[in-house]
Every structure is written in structure tokens, then in C-alpha cells.
Design a protein around this motif. Sequence first.
Motif, mmCIF file in Angstrom:
data_model
loop_
_atom_site.group_PDB
_atom_site.id
_atom_site.type_symbol
_atom_site.label_atom_id
_atom_site.label_comp_id
_atom_site.label_asym_id
_atom_site.label_seq_id
_atom_site.Cartn_x
_atom_site.Cartn_y
_atom_site.Cartn_z
ATOM 1 N N SER A 283 -58.434 2.067 -17.309
ATOM 2 C CA SER A 283 -59.330 2.962 -16.562
ATOM 3 C C SER A 283 -58.918 3.482 -15.191
ATOM 4 C CB SER A 283 -60.852 2.125 -16.644
ATOM 5 O OG SER A 283 -60.867 1.308 -15.646
ATOM 6 N N SER A 284 -58.143 2.507 -14.398
ATOM 7 C CA SER A 284 -57.957 3.026 -13.065
ATOM 8 C C SER A 284 -56.537 4.106 -13.205
ATOM 9 C CB SER A 284 -57.428 1.804 -12.216
ATOM 10 O OG SER A 284 -56.464 1.223 -12.812
ATOM 11 N N SER A 285 -55.554 3.745 -14.257
ATOM 12 C CA SER A 285 -54.524 4.455 -14.429
ATOM 13 C C SER A 285 -55.019 5.982 -15.023
ATOM 14 C CB SER A 285 -53.487 3.957 -15.202
ATOM 15 O OG SER A 285 -54.044 3.658 -16.418
ATOM 16 N N LEU A 286 -55.918 5.882 -15.772
ATOM 17 C CA LEU A 286 -56.625 7.181 -16.163
ATOM 18 C C LEU A 286 -57.092 8.120 -15.247
ATOM 19 C CD1 LEU A 286 -56.795 9.233 -18.704
ATOM 20 C CD2 LEU A 286 -58.873 8.012 -19.294
ATOM 21 N N ALA A 287 -57.923 7.511 -14.392
ATOM 22 C CA ALA A 287 -58.595 8.150 -13.362
ATOM 23 C C ALA A 287 -57.674 8.826 -12.657
ATOM 24 C CB ALA A 287 -59.630 7.041 -12.647
ATOM 25 N N SER B 103 -54.719 9.836 -13.157
ATOM 26 C CA SER B 103 -54.131 10.926 -13.676
ATOM 27 C C SER B 103 -55.023 12.136 -13.873
ATOM 28 C CB SER B 103 -53.646 10.434 -15.054
ATOM 29 O OG SER B 103 -52.778 9.491 -15.077
ATOM 30 N N VAL B 104 -56.330 11.964 -13.759
ATOM 31 C CA VAL B 104 -57.335 13.055 -14.082
ATOM 32 C C VAL B 104 -57.077 14.248 -13.037
ATOM 33 C CG1 VAL B 104 -59.500 13.895 -14.104
ATOM 34 C CG2 VAL B 104 -58.913 11.702 -15.121
ATOM 35 N N ALA B 105 -57.044 14.092 -11.889
ATOM 36 C CA ALA B 105 -56.971 15.145 -10.704
ATOM 37 C C ALA B 105 -55.549 16.011 -11.036
ATOM 38 C CB ALA B 105 -57.370 14.773 -9.204
ATOM 39 N N PRO B 106 -54.441 15.113 -10.872
ATOM 40 C CA PRO B 106 -53.193 15.975 -11.016
ATOM 41 C C PRO B 106 -53.098 16.561 -12.621
ATOM 42 C CG PRO B 106 -52.835 13.603 -11.058
ATOM 43 C CD PRO B 106 -54.260 13.880 -10.658
ATOM 44 N N GLY B 107 -53.614 16.077 -13.444
ATOM 45 C CA GLY B 107 -53.668 16.581 -14.863
ATOM 46 C C GLY B 107 -54.232 17.691 -14.994
ATOM 47 N N LEU B 108 -55.292 17.848 -14.371
ATOM 48 C CA LEU B 108 -56.040 18.962 -14.430
ATOM 49 C C LEU B 108 -55.503 20.252 -13.576
ATOM 50 C CD1 LEU B 108 -59.887 17.729 -13.634
ATOM 51 C CD2 LEU B 108 -59.007 18.633 -15.741
ATOM 52 N N VAL C 209 -44.958 21.219 -9.718
ATOM 53 C CA VAL C 209 -46.001 20.293 -9.742
ATOM 54 C C VAL C 209 -45.948 19.141 -10.348
ATOM 55 C CG1 VAL C 209 -48.365 19.952 -10.561
ATOM 56 C CG2 VAL C 209 -47.834 22.004 -9.333
ATOM 57 N N ILE C 210 -45.016 19.292 -11.400
ATOM 58 C CA ILE C 210 -44.819 18.114 -12.366
ATOM 59 C C ILE C 210 -43.912 16.958 -11.454
ATOM 60 C CG2 ILE C 210 -43.575 16.825 -14.144
ATOM 61 C CD1 ILE C 210 -46.441 17.945 -14.771
ATOM 62 N N ASP C 211 -42.865 17.655 -10.876
ATOM 63 C CA ASP C 211 -42.206 16.873 -9.553
ATOM 64 C C ASP C 211 -42.780 16.054 -8.809
ATOM 65 O OD1 ASP C 211 -39.588 16.309 -8.481
ATOM 66 O OD2 ASP C 211 -40.439 17.262 -6.877
ATOM 67 N N LYS C 212 -43.834 16.638 -8.182
ATOM 68 C CA LYS C 212 -44.639 15.911 -7.299
ATOM 69 C C LYS C 212 -45.657 14.848 -7.682
ATOM 70 C CE LYS C 212 -46.486 15.984 -3.103
ATOM 71 N NZ LYS C 212 -45.488 15.612 -1.820
ATOM 72 N N VAL C 213 -46.296 15.112 -8.934
ATOM 73 C CA VAL C 213 -47.526 14.078 -9.398
ATOM 74 C C VAL C 213 -46.714 13.248 -10.292
ATOM 75 C CG1 VAL C 213 -49.185 15.960 -9.154
ATOM 76 C CG2 VAL C 213 -47.966 15.702 -11.332
ATOM 77 N N SER C 214 -45.722 13.287 -10.976
ATOM 78 C CA SER C 214 -45.235 12.434 -11.830
ATOM 79 C C SER C 214 -44.741 10.969 -11.203
ATOM 80 C CB SER C 214 -44.008 13.098 -12.816
ATOM 81 O OG SER C 214 -42.821 13.241 -11.850
ATOM 82 N N ARG C 215 -44.377 11.162 -10.192
ATOM 83 C CA ARG C 215 -43.842 9.932 -9.387
ATOM 84 C C ARG C 215 -44.948 8.868 -9.037
ATOM 85 N NH1 ARG C 215 -38.629 11.447 -8.086
ATOM 86 N NH2 ARG C 215 -38.295 13.949 -8.193
ATOM 87 N N SER C 216 -46.212 9.321 -9.174
ATOM 88 C CA SER C 216 -47.368 8.452 -8.655
ATOM 89 C C SER C 216 -48.149 8.120 -9.816
ATOM 90 C CB SER C 216 -47.929 8.852 -7.376
ATOM 91 O OG SER C 216 -48.412 10.123 -7.820
ATOM 92 N N ALA C 217 -48.341 8.894 -10.748
ATOM 93 C CA ALA C 217 -49.360 8.863 -11.890
ATOM 94 C C ALA C 217 -48.612 8.380 -13.221
ATOM 95 C CB ALA C 217 -49.681 10.358 -12.258
ATOM 96 N N ASP C 218 -49.549 7.795 -13.928
ATOM 97 C CA ASP C 218 -49.048 7.169 -15.468
ATOM 98 C C ASP C 218 -48.596 8.532 -16.236
ATOM 99 O OD1 ASP C 218 -49.443 6.772 -18.349
ATOM 100 O OD2 ASP C 218 -49.975 4.726 -17.632
ATOM 101 N N VAL C 219 -47.435 8.643 -16.442
ATOM 102 C CA VAL C 219 -46.864 9.670 -17.131
ATOM 103 C C VAL C 219 -47.525 10.287 -18.562
ATOM 104 C CG1 VAL C 219 -44.649 9.799 -15.835
ATOM 105 C CG2 VAL C 219 -44.784 8.499 -18.208
ATOM 106 N N ILE C 220 -47.781 8.937 -19.296
ATOM 107 C CA ILE C 220 -48.247 9.506 -20.699
ATOM 108 C C ILE C 220 -49.691 9.760 -20.360
ATOM 109 C CG2 ILE C 220 -48.976 8.358 -22.882
ATOM 110 C CD1 ILE C 220 -45.862 8.702 -22.315
ATOM 111 N N LYS C 221 -50.374 9.277 -19.528
ATOM 112 C CA LYS C 221 -52.096 9.784 -19.313
ATOM 113 C C LYS C 221 -51.736 11.182 -18.748
ATOM 114 C CE LYS C 221 -54.173 5.347 -19.429
ATOM 115 N NZ LYS C 221 -52.902 4.639 -19.795
ATOM 116 N N LEU C 222 -50.900 11.415 -17.751
ATOM 117 C CA LEU C 222 -50.896 12.673 -16.941
ATOM 118 C C LEU C 222 -50.708 13.925 -18.174
ATOM 119 C CD1 LEU C 222 -50.519 14.459 -14.595
ATOM 120 C CD2 LEU C 222 -48.008 13.811 -14.463
#
Length: 305
Positions: A72-76, A78-83, A176-189
Motif C-alpha cells: 500500500s505504501s509503495s503504491l501510494a 507511485s500515484v502522484a508521479p504516475g499521474l 519526468v521518468i528520469d526524475k521519478v523512477s529513482r525513488s518510486a516502485d517502477v512497476i507500480k509507477l
Amino acid sequence: MPKQKEMRSALLLLITACIWGFAFVAQREGMTHTGPFTFNAVRFALGGLSLVPLMLVLDRKNSKTARMQTSSSSLAASVAPGLLAGVILFCGASLQQIGLMYTTAGKAAFITGLYIVIVPFLGLFLKQRLQLNSALGAVLAVAGLYLLCMKSDLTLGKGDYYELAGAFFWSLHILVIDKVSRSADVIKLSFVQVLTCSVLSFAVALATETIDLADLSKALIPLLYGGICSVGIAYTLQVVGQKNAQPTQAAIIMSMETVFAVIGGYLILDELLGYRGVAGCFLMLAGMIVPQLPQFKGLTSRSRA
């Protein structure tokens, strides 16, 4: 960065480019049966669904490791950067799909590949240096674009304008992907971004197009390839690959999708560019590669503080 990780990232991004290149053919073929937004809505939905089993398996595996985040925490996280990535993806994918209604798969891929030149220029807004290589690459790419797309009346084709506008969004997506992929769960992102793109595409399709199940069944093979392979697999590989690659390095590798698209267009759709088009392709390819060569000595430009 360890060399092994760099090689692994390069391989993943090259596989991504191959899948995306042939996806231009699938996307163009699918357009003979359904509208652009309907096609994107369904293929991105299929791509998102294909990631669900992978997320469940990885969550089960990771739950056994105490130092890993909970599902749940990893999905949460990933929501903002994923959106954000999903909205940009929607813009790029929509423009690309509409453009494919009016141009060939090979031309669409080469124009889309201009992101390899655009990415360094967008970096100016991040106060990054503009090297002489990037400026020269832009000149070569524009010359190639002229030969590839300009008609006898010296105007760009309708589809070419859409693809060119889409190239700016693909460039922004890479950054954007370069920025957010380093801190988020890549699959959930990846899941959140493709789901966002699908929902937005469905909204526009319901407002502007007729969604017909019979037509969708005729486009089943392009939809399956475009959904499972191009979206579910390739966009995930992009996020994973960019985790250990610089934006410009990722862009040059992924720009190889243009080569695979031309090959696919020739083998499957019997698309020919002609001598002028081939010359344009080579110039654009040179424009994509030059910015990644060892930097030439010369004037550089900084953005304003």
C-alpha cells in the motif's frame, strides 16, 4: 555507476526500442478499424491489466523482506508521479496516434525520434549547458525532417505536425521518468501512468468516437501487441532501464525505435520512403547521434538563471 548496470539498462532500453518500433506498424494497422482514442484507451487498459499479475507476484516476494516497503505504501508513493507521467503520456500517445492516420509508420517514428534532439534543449530550462553537439544535431535533424516530410508545396503534411508536437511530449516524458523512477516502485509507477492514459483516452473516445465491439475485434491483434507488448512490457522496461541511465543516454538508445519502425513498415506494410525520404532518415539519424558523441570544442550556451 557500475558498468554492469549501465549495460543492463542499455539492453533493456534497446529491447524497448525494438518493441516500440514495430508498435508503429500495429498502431497504424489498428487505425483501419477504430478511432485513435478508442485504440489507445483499449491498448493502455490491456497494458495495465498485464501488469497486475506481476505486481501481485513481486508484492508477495517483497513482503518476505522486512526492509521493503509495504504494498500500500509503495503504491501510494507511485500515484502522484504516475499521474503526472500518465497525463504527459496521454498527450504524446494521442498526438502520435492521430498523426498515424495521415502519415506512414516509418515517417511517424523518425519524427517522434526528434526527442533525442529536444531533450537536451529542454534541459536549458533546468539550467543545463547546451553543447555544440546538440546545436549541430538539431541542424542535421531539421534538415532531415525537411527531406523526409516536406511536400512539393513546401508544407508539412497534416500527420507530420501531430507527430512533431508529440515529440515534445515524449521528450518531457523521458525527463519526468528520469526524475521519478529513482525513488518510486517502477512497476507500480508504470501501472499508474498507463492506467491514467487509458482513463483519459476512454473519456475522449466516449465524447468524440463510436466504440464498436465488432470493430475492436477486427483490430484484436494490433491491440494485443500494442497493449501487452508496447505498453505493458515496453513502458515498464523503459522505467526500469532509465533507473540507471542518464536521460540523453536513454534517449539515444530508444531513438533506435525509428529504425525498427522503418523495417517493420517495409516488411509488413510495404511502405517505401523513396530516395529523398531515405536521405532524410539518415540526416535525422545523424542528428540524433551527434549530441551523444564526445563533445566538440566550441561555444556553449547556458540558460538564464
